[in-house]
Enzyme design. Structure first.
Site, short mmCIF file in Angstrom:
data_model
loop_
_atom_site.label_atom_id
_atom_site.label_comp_id
_atom_site.label_asym_id
_atom_site.label_seq_id
_atom_site.Cartn_x
_atom_site.Cartn_y
_atom_site.Cartn_z
N ARG A 70 0.84 -1.20 0.00
CA ARG A 70 0.00 0.00 0.00
C ARG A 70 0.87 1.26 0.00
O ARG A 70 0.39 2.35 -0.29
CB ARG A 70 -0.90 0.02 1.24
CG ARG A 70 -1.90 -1.13 1.29
CD ARG A 70 -2.52 -1.24 2.68
NE ARG A 70 -3.33 -0.09 3.01
CZ ARG A 70 -3.76 0.18 4.25
NH1 ARG A 70 -3.42 -0.62 5.27
NH2 ARG A 70 -4.50 1.24 4.48
N HIS A 101 -0.67 7.23 7.07
CA HIS A 101 -1.31 7.25 8.38
C HIS A 101 -0.37 8.00 9.33
O HIS A 101 0.64 7.43 9.75
CB HIS A 101 -1.54 5.85 8.90
CG HIS A 101 -2.31 4.96 7.96
ND1 HIS A 101 -1.73 4.30 6.90
CD2 HIS A 101 -3.63 4.64 7.93
CE1 HIS A 101 -2.66 3.59 6.26
NE2 HIS A 101 -3.82 3.78 6.86
N HIS A 113 -5.26 -2.53 13.45
CA HIS A 113 -6.63 -3.03 13.51
C HIS A 113 -6.78 -4.02 14.68
O HIS A 113 -7.89 -4.21 15.19
CB HIS A 113 -7.01 -3.75 12.21
CG HIS A 113 -7.13 -2.84 11.03
ND1 HIS A 113 -6.04 -2.44 10.28
CD2 HIS A 113 -8.22 -2.26 10.47
CE1 HIS A 113 -6.45 -1.65 9.30
NE2 HIS A 113 -7.77 -1.52 9.39
N ASP A 187 -8.26 7.66 12.24
CA ASP A 187 -8.49 6.35 11.66
C ASP A 187 -9.71 5.76 12.38
O ASP A 187 -10.19 6.32 13.38
CB ASP A 187 -7.25 5.47 11.82
CG ASP A 187 -7.15 4.41 10.72
OD1 ASP A 187 -8.18 4.12 10.08
OD2 ASP A 187 -6.05 3.88 10.51
#
Length: 576
Positions: A70, A101, A113, A187
């Site tokens: 990514r 981020h 996460h 986020d």
């Protein structure tokens, strides 16, 4: 919308764009801009106005389980430049970009996460690597930034406060020190990296107090609103803080045109979303292919995704139809560093492409098949094969029929032909077509209309279209080579190898071969004389040796290092 590699990230039936690392392999940033513009096009079809991308984390940890491809890579400047181009591609289309981020998720070994990752670097390293791309995007005008859930002890000493809840990181660092005035998103607040510190609702309050404008995926909206309202009423959070976020959100909505009503068309939506993606995928995949030196092998060719486009483009590089123009986006080890590559130049062979890649129409080319079938049915030819190529790429290939009228063999892709009159097709015809298109020639006019030399001859009234169609009655073949020779290159090559030459006196060969010194010269067609001269050299070894030495010396006169200065002097004298 979180659409880092296009709306395919969230919608079924849409073709996926390449990951950011493939863009990171490009040596230029123009395709990153086109990439961003394509995502903007898709989002506008859906009525969305922001994309949570680009990811500008610097990927320095190969064990990172969540960033990986990514990211644009491990080189700070490359990540920043690609991120800026990506964001501009969207923002020029009035779609908000969002750099993430913050303050940098590239060097972590766990997934926010699932847990709270730690970035253990000191402030000097953070400024040089993790924070640097964000600062460059801020300076370039990125619309928004997303705050990650990270433990960064060098920036926030209280372990209970991840970066998304830290006033020091969001306000003091990002807004004040780095002078970011755009929208700030957290986020998702349902991620384990933030939910363990405080109960639902309290997390939202801490995030707002830290300086975030938009809180994503709140797990207790009503509770959060009540807590924020109480904090504002009590003065724990100044009212100006709320006003700041409200004004920023309203300004962002105005910037993307939300003050004007616009209806979204849903007819054939998936087809519209997919329009043009395949061509961009192929262009991105081809430009990213990288050549690398190795210790054990001569070289390897590297692509970055196992996509259909990459599978088609890599063999073209291996076989020399395309060049390898990419660069390594990440540092692998001491041998392979980010930015490394070797340039594989393409050979003079044809590659393959879709017609639209070279500015042609697939729909129009499909009409060729009907023309072929009609011609074969009418007996114009027993069979044929049509290949269309442009800009070094084959874009259409079709074959039908048989080699001869009485043959039962089918023509295939590997059928071999006796090709003649190639110059007419590859040179004369395209030039005439261009002239017709520019209005300089009409094919219904006569040769005498355009060629003064033809006037007063039996060629004056020949129609241009009949000449092009090989039905003007002209003689089919004239052996010009029997009576002309522009320059004796073959003779010169022989002389350079110390070989005497026996030649005719036609054309420029007499400038190369000197009679009685480097060989013999006879009148054109005098084969008996040439035979006698050959016998002389076969019998007289001394003369043969003299001719060999003189031939070599004569050839050296025509060496490029000797000839080029003469031409340069001649051009200079002519120009003056």
């Amino acid at each position: 919308m979180d659409a880092e590699w296009g709306t395919a990230m969230r919608l079924k039936g849409v073709q996926k764009l390449p990951y950011a690392m493939t863009l990171g392999a490009h040596t230029k940033d123009t395709l990153s801009y086109q990439y961003g513009a394509e995502i903007a096009r898709q989002l506008k079809l859906l009525g969305a106005h922001i994309n949570f991308g680009p990811v500008v984390d610097v990927n320095t940890n190969p064990d990172n389980p969540i960033i990986g491809n990514r990211s644009f890579g491990s080189d700070v400047n490359n990540v920043a430049n690609k991120g800026i181009a990506y964001a501009r591609g969207m923002q020029d289309q009035k779609i908000l970009g969002c750099a993430k981020h913050f303050p940098g998720h590239g060097d972590t070994s766990s997934d926010s996460h699932k847990t709270l990752p730690t970035v253990a670097h000191g402030i000097e390293r953070l400024n040089q690597v993790e924070l640097a791309p964000f600062q460059k995007l801020i300076d370039a005008g990125v619309s928004s930034i997303m705050i990650a859930h990270l433990d960064v002890p060098a920036l926030e000493q209280d372990p209970k406060y991840p970066s998304s809840l830290s006033y020091k990181i969001v306000t003091e660092l990002l807004k004040e020190k780095m002078n970011f005035q755009g929208l700030i998103f957290t986020d998702a607040l349902n991620m384990a990296g933030v939910t363990k510190a405080f109960p639902n609702g309290e997390t939202d309050l801490k995030a707002f107090a830290a300086g975030n404008d938009v809180l994503l995926f709140s797990q207790a909206v009503d509770v959060a609103k009540a807590k924020i309202k109480v904090a504002l009423e009590k003065g724990d959070i100044p009212m100006e803080r709320l006003e700041e976020s409200v004004k920023k959100i309203l300004m962002a909505k105005y910037a993307v045109g939300l003050h004007q009503k616009e209806s979204i068309k849903t007819d054939h939506l998936i087809e519209s979303l997919n329009e043009g993606i395949d061509l961009l995928n192929r262009e991105i995949s081809e430009a990213a292919i990288t050549g690398l030196d190795t210790k054990d092998l001569k070289a390897i060719v590297l692509a970055y995704q196992n996509s259909e486009a990459a599978q088609e483009k890599v063999p073209e590089v291996l076989f020399g139809a395309s060049s390898a123009r990419g660069q390594l986006p990440v540092t692998v080890d001491k041998e392979w560093q980010a930015g490394q590559s070797i340039n594989y130049s393409a050979l003079q062979i044809l590659g393959f492409a879709k017609p639209e890649e070279v500015g042609m129409s697939s729909i129009k080319l499909q009409q060729i098949e009907g023309i072929m079938e009609d011609a074969i049915a009418k007996g114009v030819a027993p069979g044929m094969q049509v290949v269309v190529a442009r800009q070094g790429k084959v874009v259409y290939e079709k074959y039908a029929g048989h080699p001869t009228y009485d043959s039962g063999e089918d023509i295939g892709a590997d059928h071999i032909y006796d090709i003649a009159s190639v110059t007419k097709v590859t040179a004369t015809l395209p030039m005439v077509m261009k002239a017709v298109g520019e209005g300089k020639i009409k094919v219904d006019e006569t040769l005498g209309t355009y060629l003064a030399e033809a006037r007063g001859t039996n060629k004056a009234n020949l129609l241009i279209k009949d000449i092009l169609g090989h039905q003007a009655g002209l003689k089919s073949w004239i052996g010009f080579y029997k009576e002309t020779e522009s320059f004796g290159l073959a003779a010169l090559e022989a002389m350079a190898a110390s070989t005497p030459v026996i030649s005719s006196d036609v054309g420029g060969i007499t400038e190369v071969n000197i009679h009685g010194e480097t060989g013999f010269v006879s009148s054109m067609g005098d084969t008996q004389s040439m035979a006698k001269q050959a016998l002389i050299l076969l019998k007289d070894e001394r003369k043969l040796e003299q001719f060999k030495q003189q031939a070599r010396k004569r050839a050296e006169i025509f060496d490029l290092h000797q000839v080029i200065p003469i031409y340069e002097k001649l051009y200079a004298e002519t120009a003056s």
